[in-house]
Structures are given as C-alpha cells and as structure tokens.
Design a protein around this motif. Sequence first.
Motif, PDB file in Angstrom:
ATOM      1  N   ARG A  19       0.849  -1.193   0.000  1.00 39.61           N
ATOM      2  CA  ARG A  19       0.000   0.000   0.000  1.00 39.61           C
ATOM      3  C   ARG A  19       0.889   1.249   0.000  1.00 39.61           C
ATOM      4  O   ARG A  19       2.104   1.149   0.214  1.00 39.61           O
ATOM      5  CB  ARG A  19      -0.911  -0.015   1.234  1.00 39.61           C
ATOM      6  N   PRO A  20       0.320   2.430  -0.205  1.00 38.64           N
ATOM      7  CA  PRO A  20       1.147   3.649  -0.240  1.00 38.64           C
ATOM      8  C   PRO A  20       1.980   3.867   1.020  1.00 38.64           C
ATOM      9  O   PRO A  20       3.059   4.463   0.956  1.00 38.64           O
ATOM     10  CB  PRO A  20       0.106   4.767  -0.417  1.00 38.64           C
ATOM     11  N   ASN A  21       1.466   3.388   2.169  1.00 34.54           N
ATOM     12  CA  ASN A  21       2.206   3.616   3.426  1.00 34.54           C
ATOM     13  C   ASN A  21       3.086   2.428   3.828  1.00 34.54           C
ATOM     14  O   ASN A  21       3.654   2.411   4.921  1.00 34.54           O
ATOM     15  CB  ASN A  21       1.230   3.943   4.564  1.00 34.54           C
ATOM     16  N   THR A  22       3.218   1.432   2.962  1.00 31.88           N
ATOM     17  CA  THR A  22       4.053   0.261   3.283  1.00 31.88           C
ATOM     18  C   THR A  22       5.522   0.661   3.306  1.00 31.88           C
ATOM     19  O   THR A  22       6.007   1.350   2.413  1.00 31.88           O
ATOM     20  CB  THR A  22       3.831  -0.870   2.254  1.00 31.88           C
ATOM     21  N   LYS A  23       6.233   0.189   4.354  1.00 32.57           N
ATOM     22  CA  LYS A  23       7.652   0.529   4.507  1.00 32.57           C
ATOM     23  C   LYS A  23       8.557  -0.700   4.443  1.00 32.57           C
ATOM     24  O   LYS A  23       9.746  -0.587   4.126  1.00 32.57           O
ATOM     25  CB  LYS A  23       7.872   1.213   5.862  1.00 32.57           C
ATOM     26  N   LEU A  24       7.996  -1.880   4.752  1.00 26.44           N
ATOM     27  CA  LEU A  24       8.860  -3.033   4.999  1.00 26.44           C
ATOM     28  C   LEU A  24       8.175  -4.331   4.606  1.00 26.44           C
ATOM     29  O   LEU A  24       6.974  -4.500   4.842  1.00 26.44           O
ATOM     30  CB  LEU A  24       9.198  -3.079   6.499  1.00 26.44           C
TER      31      LEU A  24
END
Length: 283
Positions: A19-24
């Motif tokens: 998703r747009p806020n996925t970091k890891l």
Amino acid sequence: IETSFLDITDLDAVENAIRPNTKLIYCESVSNPLLEVADISALSRIAKKNKLLLAVDNTFSPLTITPAKLGADIVIHSLTKFINGTSDCVAGVVCGTTEFCLGLKDVNNGAGMLLGSTLDSLRASSILKNMRTLHIRMKKHSENAQFLAENFERDGIRIVYPGLSSHPGHLIMEDQMNPEYGYGGLITMDVGSLENANALMELMQERKLGYLAVSLGFYKTLFSAPGSSTSSEIPMEEQQEMGLGNGLIRFSIGLDDDIERTYELMKKCLLDLNILDIKNIKV
C-alpha cells in the motif's frame, strides 16, 4: 504500526498487499513451524521496485542461507538457537548497514537505545565463543535431519523437510542455499493427532532420544507440537487452513554421532505406539 499477514511464498499476494504507506517486507527464510521456503531474491526485487526494505529472519538457517547476498536489507537471528547452540542464553541480533545499525543505537530516537535491547558482555562473549563451531554444527544438524527425513518419508510418515524433493520449496532452497551446509536441522512429522504427538514425544524423552522443548538448535534433539505451543496464538481455523494439524511435531535434530541408531530407536517408538505400521516399512 499496521501489519498485513500473508503467505510469503505467494509473490503475487506480496505485491498486491503493498500500500502507499508500506515501509517493509518481513519474512523468515524458512518459516516456523511449516518450513516454507521464502524466495528471497524475488522478494528483494519486489521490495526494490517499490522502494521498500526487506527484512529476513534467518534463525532457522544460519550459514545454510545468506539473505544479505540474496538482496535482504536487514537480517535477524535469534542467537538463542543454532548460533549459540547450547541453550544457555537468550539473545538476538539485527544486521544491516552501518548507517542502519547506528540509527538503532541513536541516543535520542534509536529503538535499540530506547527499548534497552543491549546484550550483557558475558553472554556476548559466550555466544562469540560458540560461534567458532557453528559451521561444523550446521553441517551435522543438516546431515542428520536429511537422513531421518529420507528414511521416515520412505516408511510412509508424512515428513516436511526442504531437503526432500517432495517439499514445495525444494528447488527454491536448492537455488539459494550454500550447499556445503545442507538443508538445515529442522523437520516436521505429522502423526495424525495431538494424542499421538504427545504420546510419541513423551516416549522419546523417556527413552532419552531428546527433550520435549519449544527451543531449537541444541546439541540434543528437541521436539514440540507447535499447534499447542509456539503457534497456539493462531486461531484454530487459521492453523487448519495453513496445514498446521494437531498431529504435527517439529523436530530440531541434534548432533547424534550414530544417526542410524537414532532412526531405529525413533522408529521403535512409532511402532510401539502403533503410529507406524510394520507392514508399511520398506527395507
């Protein structure tokens, strides 16, 4: 922090979960307890394409797999297990770039500093000492596990082990492993029911074949029923969907010198409990 749980071997599912806020992206090289094998190179490509970090827990496969060479940005180990190898401490390690590791230790906002996850010097020196034999131990753990897996599968017991051609991730494991260290020291055996699993583990402990314990990587064989121990927090319907049956036993195979003798003694336990039918045994 939001987390999406998924089958890490399903690369489409991994990509679709971003998703747009996925970091890891976070995974295990070899999963606990089902021994699924992650395609680390493919996951790394997905991570890089989406400007994410890939963190890999390599506790089950030190030396066998080298995640950093396959594209992992962060590698995590439970030092408690194979790396220490003597079941006398609790410790862990996070590996990454110098910048990343210094960030963890930053006095103002580093997670390692603020959460107090610092190992005492006595334990650290003990683990460093035991690491000197890790290469020898991993070879023997793998050699013994391979022998037992092949023989019990031939006897008709349902075995999961990445070193067997019947394992769904066998070819991926073969492609990304360091062959001199084998396929690892963990196998799972399905004996049909929790009653069978408990009876077998108690009998094996009574006959000094190992210990009923939830840890792994010890020089003695350790066994546990994950559904009622390490994975008991997973709802029962999810366990069944994953293939984590009540009769599943996870074995951390020890450093037995005479593995053929161990196999015969384990087989005798299976026969005595009528889990294994003598008619099914192939000579």
